[in-house]
Design an enzyme around this catalytic site. Structure first.
Site, mmCIF file in Angstrom:
data_model
loop_
_atom_site.group_PDB
_atom_site.id
_atom_site.type_symbol
_atom_site.label_atom_id
_atom_site.label_comp_id
_atom_site.label_asym_id
_atom_site.label_seq_id
_atom_site.Cartn_x
_atom_site.Cartn_y
_atom_site.Cartn_z
ATOM 1 N N LYS A 1 -121.810 6.911 86.490
ATOM 2 C CA LYS A 1 -121.541 5.586 85.929
ATOM 3 C C LYS A 1 -120.986 5.765 84.527
ATOM 4 O O LYS A 1 -121.679 6.230 83.616
ATOM 5 C CB LYS A 1 -122.815 4.750 85.897
ATOM 6 N N LYS B 1 -118.920 4.549 89.608
ATOM 7 C CA LYS B 1 -118.655 3.245 89.023
ATOM 8 C C LYS B 1 -117.980 3.436 87.665
ATOM 9 O O LYS B 1 -118.496 4.210 86.853
ATOM 10 C CB LYS B 1 -119.975 2.472 88.845
#
Length: 322
Positions: free
Chosen positions: A195, A248
């Site tokens: 992330k 992400k």
């Protein structure tokens, strides 16, 4: 072989043959739809930067799940917006918190819906950070205790999978231990393994009401410049017991999705984030892009890069067209 023997256009000559030799495709089974649950009743508030996406109270969330089921979308991931926030994010792990109550409601009314929960504290803390603050920064090890309690409370309420998004070191093994210790050996963990500290999350901050009150998240989310670090993070999560690895954002990090798909024998998920969704909508509203074509091309790029699952705000529109 050289031209004229080898002619690539032979297999592009009509729609039938193009479909027959297509290497990748988007299926409704690939899609996970994010939902923002607001505590209270009668709430359905559109997110200004995300057309068609709403903060909704539980009764509307249940209705949304019924619509998704009818469209064939198999799964949702829940983000909570509590009425009360405090420094400890206490509503995150309250057995009767907004997410816990939502899980029960969905499982009662739409039991076939596969319910995933975001495990983090940023939506629940009054400072907007993803854990417990000490010395003006998130204390990693202290935060782990509360993330574990949050994950357990979700599973006890009926969640099918938990998805820790906090990026604390050691969170996967901590959550795996508390789940196993309470008899939930079969609950999978989808780790936000990679992330990045990205500017593409802007609209999500509005949707989840989770903008940090001070500083930023660069001490725990990853530097967008780093590739090898992504492999280290993913390897750590696999060793700690993650069942699915997520990247992400999606579109700006297709190379990272490919890296994980090539290096790990685990399903890879991509989060097609709020900023990506907002950009397509904004350009389509101005007539600059074809909404449906760009949506599918975006989703297809993630499948081509190696993602098996896609968390996307496009899920309903894509499912209708599919």
């Amino acid at each position: 072989m050289a031209f004229p023997i080898d002619r690539g256009r032979r297999l592009r000559s009509n729609p039938a043959i193009r479909r027959m030799v297509r290497e990748n495709q988007v299926s409704v089974d690939d899609l996970i739809y994010p939902l923002f649950v607001a505590e209270g009743e009668g709430i359905k508030k559109e997110i200004s930067s995300m057309p068609g996406i709403y903060q909704m109270s539980i009764e509307h969330i249940v209705t949304e799940c019924e619509k998704l089921k009818a469209l064939g979308v198999p799964s949702v991931i829940l983000f909570g917006i509590p009425e009360h926030k405090d420094a400890m994010g206490s509503q995150a792990y309250d057995k009767h918190g907004v997410i816990q109550n939502t899980i029960r409601a969905i499982k009662h009314e739409v039991p076939e819906m596969y319910v995933i929960t975001d495990v983090c504290m940023c939506e629940y803390t009054d400072h907007g950070h993803c854990g417990i603050i000490k010395n003006n920064d998130v204390d990693n090890d202290e935060t782990l205790k509360y993330l574990a309690l949050e994950a357990l409370s979700h599973v006890e309420a009926g969640a099918d999978m938990v998805a820790p998004s906090d990026m604390m070191d050691g969170r996967i093994i901590t959550i795996r231990d508390i789940l196993d210790g309470n008899g939930y050996h079969n609950i999978p963990i989808m780790s936000y393994a990679v992330k990045y500290s990205s500017a593409f999350y802007g609209p999500f901050r509005e949707a989840a009401e989770s903008t940090p009150a001070f500083g930023d998240r660069k001490t725990y989310q990853m530097d967008p410049a780093n590739r090898r670090e992504a492999l280290r993070e993913a390897m750590t999560d696999v060793e700690e017991g993650a069942d699915i690895l997520m990247v992400k954002p999606g579109l700006p990090y297709l190379d990272i999705i490919r890296e994980l798909a090539d290096n790990f024998d685990k399903p890879i998920a991509a989060y097609n984030v709020s900023g990506e969704y907002a950009m397509v909508h904004a350009a389509a509203q101005r007539g600059w892009l074809d909404y449906e074509k760009v949506m599918f091309e975006s989703l297809l790029s993630m499948k081509r890069a190696g993602a098996k699952l896609i968390l996307t705000y496009f899920a309903k529109d894509a499912a209708r067209l599919l």
